[in-house]
Design a protein around this motif. Sequence first.
Motif, PDB file in Angstrom:
ATOM      1  N   GLU A 203       0.830  -1.208   0.000  1.00  0.00           N
ATOM      2  CA  GLU A 203       0.000   0.000   0.000  1.00  0.00           C
ATOM      3  C   GLU A 203       0.867   1.261   0.000  1.00  0.00           C
ATOM      4  OE1 GLU A 203      -4.088   1.421   2.277  1.00  0.00           O
ATOM      5  OE2 GLU A 203      -2.946  -0.311   3.013  1.00  0.00           O
ATOM      6  N   LEU A 204       1.956   1.239   0.766  1.00  0.00           N
ATOM      7  CA  LEU A 204       2.886   2.359   0.773  1.00  0.00           C
ATOM      8  C   LEU A 204       3.460   2.597  -0.617  1.00  0.00           C
ATOM      9  CD1 LEU A 204       4.773   1.661   4.121  1.00  0.00           C
ATOM     10  CD2 LEU A 204       3.717   3.848   3.526  1.00  0.00           C
ATOM     11  N   GLU A 205       3.871   1.518  -1.280  1.00  0.00           N
ATOM     12  CA  GLU A 205       4.468   1.670  -2.608  1.00  0.00           C
ATOM     13  C   GLU A 205       3.438   2.130  -3.631  1.00  0.00           C
ATOM     14  OE1 GLU A 205       8.410  -1.082  -2.390  1.00  0.00           O
ATOM     15  OE2 GLU A 205       6.763  -1.834  -3.624  1.00  0.00           O
ATOM     16  N   GLN A 206       2.203   1.658  -3.489  1.00  0.00           N
ATOM     17  CA  GLN A 206       1.152   2.100  -4.404  1.00  0.00           C
ATOM     18  C   GLN A 206       0.857   3.581  -4.205  1.00  0.00           C
ATOM     19  OE1 GLN A 206      -1.992  -0.644  -3.446  1.00  0.00           O
ATOM     20  NE2 GLN A 206      -0.898  -2.390  -4.319  1.00  0.00           N
ATOM     21  N   ARG A 207       0.866   4.036  -2.951  1.00  0.00           N
ATOM     22  CA  ARG A 207       0.590   5.442  -2.652  1.00  0.00           C
ATOM     23  C   ARG A 207       1.664   6.351  -3.264  1.00  0.00           C
ATOM     24  NH1 ARG A 207      -1.926   8.577   1.674  1.00  0.00           N
ATOM     25  NH2 ARG A 207      -3.275   6.774   2.027  1.00  0.00           N
ATOM     26  N   LEU A 208       2.922   5.906  -3.189  1.00  0.00           N
ATOM     27  CA  LEU A 208       4.026   6.745  -3.665  1.00  0.00           C
ATOM     28  C   LEU A 208       4.397   6.480  -5.126  1.00  0.00           C
ATOM     29  CD1 LEU A 208       4.242   7.152  -0.561  1.00  0.00           C
ATOM     30  CD2 LEU A 208       6.714   7.229  -0.866  1.00  0.00           C
ATOM     31  N   GLY A 209       4.046   5.312  -5.622  1.00  0.00           N
ATOM     32  CA  GLY A 209       4.428   4.952  -6.982  1.00  0.00           C
ATOM     33  C   GLY A 209       5.900   4.637  -7.121  1.00  0.00           C
ATOM     34  N   LYS A 210       6.529   4.171  -6.032  1.00  0.00           N
ATOM     35  CA  LYS A 210       7.941   3.826  -6.064  1.00  0.00           C
ATOM     36  C   LYS A 210       8.258   2.880  -4.917  1.00  0.00           C
ATOM     37  CE  LYS A 210       9.426   8.013  -5.676  1.00  0.00           C
ATOM     38  NZ  LYS A 210      10.207   9.258  -5.501  1.00  0.00           N
ATOM     39  N   THR A 211       9.491   2.406  -4.883  1.00  0.00           N
ATOM     40  CA  THR A 211       9.948   1.514  -3.821  1.00  0.00           C
ATOM     41  C   THR A 211       9.957   2.232  -2.478  1.00  0.00           C
ATOM     42  OG1 THR A 211      11.337   0.261  -5.350  1.00  0.00           O
ATOM     43  CG2 THR A 211      11.908   0.147  -3.014  1.00  0.00           C
ATOM     44  N   VAL A 212       9.487   1.534  -1.455  1.00  0.00           N
ATOM     45  CA  VAL A 212       9.582   2.002  -0.075  1.00  0.00           C
ATOM     46  C   VAL A 212      10.298   0.921   0.737  1.00  0.00           C
ATOM     47  CG1 VAL A 212       8.323   2.686   2.012  1.00  0.00           C
ATOM     48  CG2 VAL A 212       7.471   3.376  -0.245  1.00  0.00           C
ATOM     49  N   LEU A 213      11.322   1.331   1.464  1.00  0.00           N
ATOM     50  CA  LEU A 213      12.032   0.414   2.350  1.00  0.00           C
ATOM     51  C   LEU A 213      11.791   0.849   3.790  1.00  0.00           C
ATOM     52  CD1 LEU A 213      15.495   0.093   0.525  1.00  0.00           C
ATOM     53  CD2 LEU A 213      13.504  -1.432   0.359  1.00  0.00           C
ATOM     54  N   THR A 214      11.345  -0.084   4.620  1.00  0.00           N
ATOM     55  CA  THR A 214      11.105   0.223   6.022  1.00  0.00           C
ATOM     56  C   THR A 214      11.992  -0.654   6.900  1.00  0.00           C
ATOM     57  OG1 THR A 214       9.348  -1.392   6.508  1.00  0.00           O
ATOM     58  CG2 THR A 214       8.694   0.663   5.401  1.00  0.00           C
ATOM     59  N   ALA A 215      12.180  -0.214   8.130  1.00  0.00           N
ATOM     60  CA  ALA A 215      13.190  -0.836   8.989  1.00  0.00           C
ATOM     61  C   ALA A 215      12.891  -2.301   9.304  1.00  0.00           C
ATOM     62  CB  ALA A 215      13.333  -0.039  10.281  1.00  0.00           C
ATOM     63  N   ASN A 216      11.675  -2.624   9.687  1.00  0.00           N
ATOM     64  CA  ASN A 216      11.387  -4.021  10.018  1.00  0.00           C
ATOM     65  C   ASN A 216      11.373  -4.901   8.772  1.00  0.00           C
ATOM     66  OD1 ASN A 216      11.231  -3.611  12.827  1.00  0.00           O
ATOM     67  ND2 ASN A 216       9.130  -2.873  12.655  1.00  0.00           N
ATOM     68  N   GLN A 217      10.982  -4.330   7.643  1.00  0.00           N
ATOM     69  CA  GLN A 217      11.040  -5.061   6.371  1.00  0.00           C
ATOM     70  C   GLN A 217      12.467  -5.450   6.021  1.00  0.00           C
ATOM     71  OE1 GLN A 217      11.017  -2.569   3.008  1.00  0.00           O
ATOM     72  NE2 GLN A 217       9.966  -4.004   1.643  1.00  0.00           N
ATOM     73  N   VAL A 218      13.385  -4.466   6.021  1.00  0.00           N
ATOM     74  CA  VAL A 218      14.757  -4.776   5.616  1.00  0.00           C
ATOM     75  C   VAL A 218      15.458  -5.651   6.643  1.00  0.00           C
ATOM     76  CG1 VAL A 218      14.938  -2.677   4.222  1.00  0.00           C
ATOM     77  CG2 VAL A 218      15.833  -2.670   6.568  1.00  0.00           C
ATOM     78  N   SER A 219      15.083  -5.526   7.912  1.00  0.00           N
ATOM     79  CA  SER A 219      15.682  -6.376   8.948  1.00  0.00           C
ATOM     80  C   SER A 219      15.363  -7.841   8.693  1.00  0.00           C
ATOM     81  CB  SER A 219      15.180  -5.961  10.333  1.00  0.00           C
ATOM     82  OG  SER A 219      15.580  -4.655  10.659  1.00  0.00           O
ATOM     83  N   ALA A 220      14.095  -8.128   8.418  1.00  0.00           N
ATOM     84  CA  ALA A 220      13.695  -9.510   8.137  1.00  0.00           C
ATOM     85  C   ALA A 220      14.344 -10.012   6.849  1.00  0.00           C
ATOM     86  CB  ALA A 220      12.179  -9.601   8.039  1.00  0.00           C
ATOM     87  N   TRP A 221      14.371  -9.169   5.826  1.00  0.00           N
ATOM     88  CA  TRP A 221      14.990  -9.555   4.551  1.00  0.00           C
ATOM     89  C   TRP A 221      16.465  -9.887   4.744  1.00  0.00           C
ATOM     90  CZ3 TRP A 221      18.925  -7.176   1.686  1.00  0.00           C
ATOM     91  CH2 TRP A 221      19.054  -7.582   0.348  1.00  0.00           C
ATOM     92  N   GLU A 222      17.168  -9.049   5.499  1.00  0.00           N
ATOM     93  CA  GLU A 222      18.588  -9.278   5.758  1.00  0.00           C
ATOM     94  C   GLU A 222      18.802 -10.570   6.547  1.00  0.00           C
ATOM     95  OE1 GLU A 222      22.651  -7.167   6.199  1.00  0.00           O
ATOM     96  OE2 GLU A 222      21.247  -7.776   4.638  1.00  0.00           O
ATOM     97  N   GLY A 223      17.970 -10.771   7.569  1.00  0.00           N
ATOM     98  CA  GLY A 223      18.104 -11.981   8.376  1.00  0.00           C
ATOM     99  C   GLY A 223      17.882 -13.236   7.565  1.00  0.00           C
ATOM    100  N   LEU A 224      16.883 -13.233   6.725  1.00  0.00           N
ATOM    101  CA  LEU A 224      16.597 -14.401   5.893  1.00  0.00           C
ATOM    102  C   LEU A 224      17.674 -14.602   4.834  1.00  0.00           C
ATOM    103  CD1 LEU A 224      12.733 -14.043   5.528  1.00  0.00           C
ATOM    104  CD2 LEU A 224      13.995 -15.720   6.890  1.00  0.00           C
ATOM    105  N   ARG A 225      18.173 -13.505   4.288  1.00  0.00           N
ATOM    106  CA  ARG A 225      19.287 -13.600   3.335  1.00  0.00           C
ATOM    107  C   ARG A 225      20.483 -14.289   3.974  1.00  0.00           C
ATOM    108  NH1 ARG A 225      23.943 -10.705   1.772  1.00  0.00           N
ATOM    109  NH2 ARG A 225      23.819  -9.310   3.577  1.00  0.00           N
TER     110      ARG A 225
END
Length: 260
Positions: A203-225
Amino acid sequence: MEPPVSHTAGILYPGYSAEDDYPTLEGLLGGGVRLPLVHTLMREDAHRVDALLDVGSEDVLSEGAGKLLEHEVQSVIWACTSGSFVFGWDGARDQVEKLQAVTGLPTSSTSFAFVHAAARLGLRRVAVAATYPADVAERFVEFLHVAGIEVVRLSSRGIITAAEVGTLGREQVLEFAAANDDDRAQALLMPDTALHSVAWLDELEQRLGKTVLTANQVSAWEGLRLAGDRAAREGLGTLFRQAPAQAGEKEGGERGSSPN
């Protein structure tokens, strides 16, 4: 029968504010992923440099890591952006290296997660919508600058406590993001792990029309990576639609060696 767990990324999280983003993430990520979380000591809840240096201190993180290892995790993330970038680039790297010496596992922090995520997506120019006071937010800009990321706009909401940040709801978060974007930016970064966001990433990305990176999102992505997860997933923004690079593979764009 539930599918077997294939990847477990451990989360060290300071205090109490938006930690429920991680169970939400588990549900959105689907079977085969666990994100066990341990709360670390927060002697004072304040987005103030001296308080943040204490929040990210070696003794506090070591104690939390010991508890996290009981969950049989495959990687460890210090899920506190301000409690890592406030130490500066070299200090944040030292922080992670000391934590990794305790865990014996691939280890990183949210600050480096933003750098790796931006590199993975080829982002060079970003806007930052920070909930912190301006002096703290400026340190995040300096951290990104070392990584070769230009901040074309910085906005600071000036909230002192993580607890207050955690009370911001969906519409407030969407409005804060939209009001502080910049046409020159390839993406908007929202750096506070005290800010709820993961239920609204698309929803954030749809509102802005671009990529949005948030802290808990990138934390989980990094951990899983770091745990070896290579799956691309829908419903969690542009970042999760990109399969992560292998742990140890050069993401590119950051100065020197960073936690990977």
